[in-house]
Design a protein around this motif. Structure first.
Motif, mmCIF file in Angstrom:
data_model
loop_
_atom_site.group_PDB
_atom_site.id
_atom_site.type_symbol
_atom_site.label_atom_id
_atom_site.label_comp_id
_atom_site.label_asym_id
_atom_site.label_seq_id
_atom_site.Cartn_x
_atom_site.Cartn_y
_atom_site.Cartn_z
ATOM 1 N N ASN A 20 23.282 35.061 46.642
ATOM 2 C CA ASN A 20 24.285 35.941 46.044
ATOM 3 C C ASN A 20 25.478 36.162 46.963
ATOM 4 O OD1 ASN A 20 22.815 36.364 43.668
ATOM 5 N ND2 ASN A 20 21.592 37.973 44.624
ATOM 6 N N TYR A 21 25.818 35.161 47.754
ATOM 7 C CA TYR A 21 26.888 35.305 48.731
ATOM 8 C C TYR A 21 27.887 34.155 48.623
ATOM 9 C CZ TYR A 21 23.544 38.516 50.910
ATOM 10 O OH TYR A 21 22.654 39.546 51.144
ATOM 11 N N HIS A 50 28.355 42.127 50.994
ATOM 12 C CA HIS A 50 28.775 42.221 49.602
ATOM 13 C C HIS A 50 30.137 42.891 49.562
ATOM 14 C CE1 HIS A 50 25.091 40.626 48.040
ATOM 15 N NE2 HIS A 50 24.372 41.531 48.670
ATOM 16 N N GLY A 54 28.207 45.874 45.776
ATOM 17 C CA GLY A 54 27.066 45.670 44.889
ATOM 18 C C GLY A 54 26.078 44.692 45.474
ATOM 19 N N ASN A 55 25.479 43.860 44.603
ATOM 20 C CA ASN A 55 24.443 42.933 45.071
ATOM 21 C C ASN A 55 24.702 41.482 44.706
ATOM 22 O OD1 ASN A 55 22.537 44.923 46.181
ATOM 23 N ND2 ASN A 55 22.358 45.610 44.054
ATOM 24 N N LEU A 56 25.913 41.179 44.240
ATOM 25 C CA LEU A 56 26.165 39.830 43.726
ATOM 26 C C LEU A 56 27.573 39.387 44.071
ATOM 27 C CD1 LEU A 56 25.412 37.394 41.863
ATOM 28 C CD2 LEU A 56 26.402 38.716 39.980
ATOM 29 N N SER A 81 27.579 47.973 39.210
ATOM 30 C CA SER A 81 27.257 46.699 38.553
ATOM 31 C C SER A 81 28.414 46.161 37.719
ATOM 32 C CB SER A 81 26.002 46.833 37.671
ATOM 33 O OG SER A 81 24.889 47.210 38.450
#
Length: 267
Positions: A20-21, A50, A54-56, A81
């Motif tokens: 996710n980076y 990030h 977030g996470n994506l 999100s």
């Protein structure tokens, strides 16, 4: 997702996502990983943060500044999100350039059209190293529009462009979904954007300061209807034409078109 060739060395820079980076690698002209790139002796690196909190992260495009700096562009998820336009900058050696933006990264915190998600799919770098981004932004009515933004060479939103650095366009062909997938620069500084509007190849041209160019198409935009011509995904400019390629019905066809003399296409 995207690649660019270093003009002086012929080295090939490939950018995309790892997990996710954001990630980037460099290959020698022979196709071998350049182990001098990235600082770890392996020829590639990734952004271990990030950008929007977030996470994506998903990287869709890469470009080069005249200094040799490598610009990655794509999407970063925030703490709610929601997706946002995002950038990262690396030196020619593959080291995060912490003088750019905030510690090497930048993003647009608010939705350009006021809705939920914004996604950046393309970038173009001007001769002055300013960075033009294109994609879509969800409007408050829930329908997406072409969205364009510009950053300064050092990673700040360029408030001289559009409406404080960004703009979104009116619907080009009607419908519920306009998405820009490609952006190119004319020699005179005008900005050409290509993508889809409803089920049509769609195009827009902007003045260099970020307003629609009324001499292009109909008030700055153009679309056409043809069998299996649904979404323009890539584009090149010639002196008097736009050449665009993309997809047809249910992504089952490749499509190619050349547009010329759309009022004025001069460079």
């Amino acid at each position: 997702r995207s690649m660019v060739v270093q003009p002086k060395t012929g080295n090939i820079i490939a950018a995309g996502s790892s997990g996710n980076y954001f990630s980037v690698a460099q290959f020698l002209p022979s196709g071998v990983l350049d182990t001098s790139f990235g600082g770890a002796g392996i020829g590639y690196t990734y952004l271990p943060v990030h950008i929007a909190g977030g996470n994506l992260e998903t990287c869709y495009a890469v470009g080069l500044q005249s200094t040799g700096n490598i610009i990655l562009a794509g999407v970063s998820e925030n703490a709610f999100s929601e997706l946002r336009f995002a950038l990262a900058c690396y030196t020619s050696a593959g080291i995060l350039n912490r003088a750019f933006g905030t510690n090497g990264t930048a993003y647009i915190s608010n939705s350009i059209a006021g809705g939920v998600d914004d996604e950046c799919f393309a970038l173009a770098i001007q001769p002055d190293d300013k960075i033009v981004l294109a994609g879509y932004s969800d409007h408050v009515d829930g329908r997406s529009r072409f969205a364009v933004a510009r950053f300064t060479a050092d990673g700040a939103l360029d408030t001289t462009f559009g409406n404080g650095g960004t703009l979104y366009l009116p619907f080009i062909a009607g419908g519920t979904a306009d998405i820009a997938y490609s952006v190119k620069l004319q020699k005179d500084g005008k900005i050409v954007v290509a993508g889809k509007s409803a089920f049509h190849f769609a195009f827009a041209r902007l003045e260099s300061h970020g307003t629609l160019d009324s001499t292009f198409g109909t008030n700055g935009t153009y679309f056409f209807t043809a069998t299996n011509m649904i979404s323009a995904r890539a584009m090149q400019l010639t002196d008097d034409a736009i050449i665009a390629g993309g997809s047809g019905n249910n992504m089952n066809y490749y499509s190619l078109c050349k547009l010329s003399n759309i009022t004025t296409m001069q460079q």
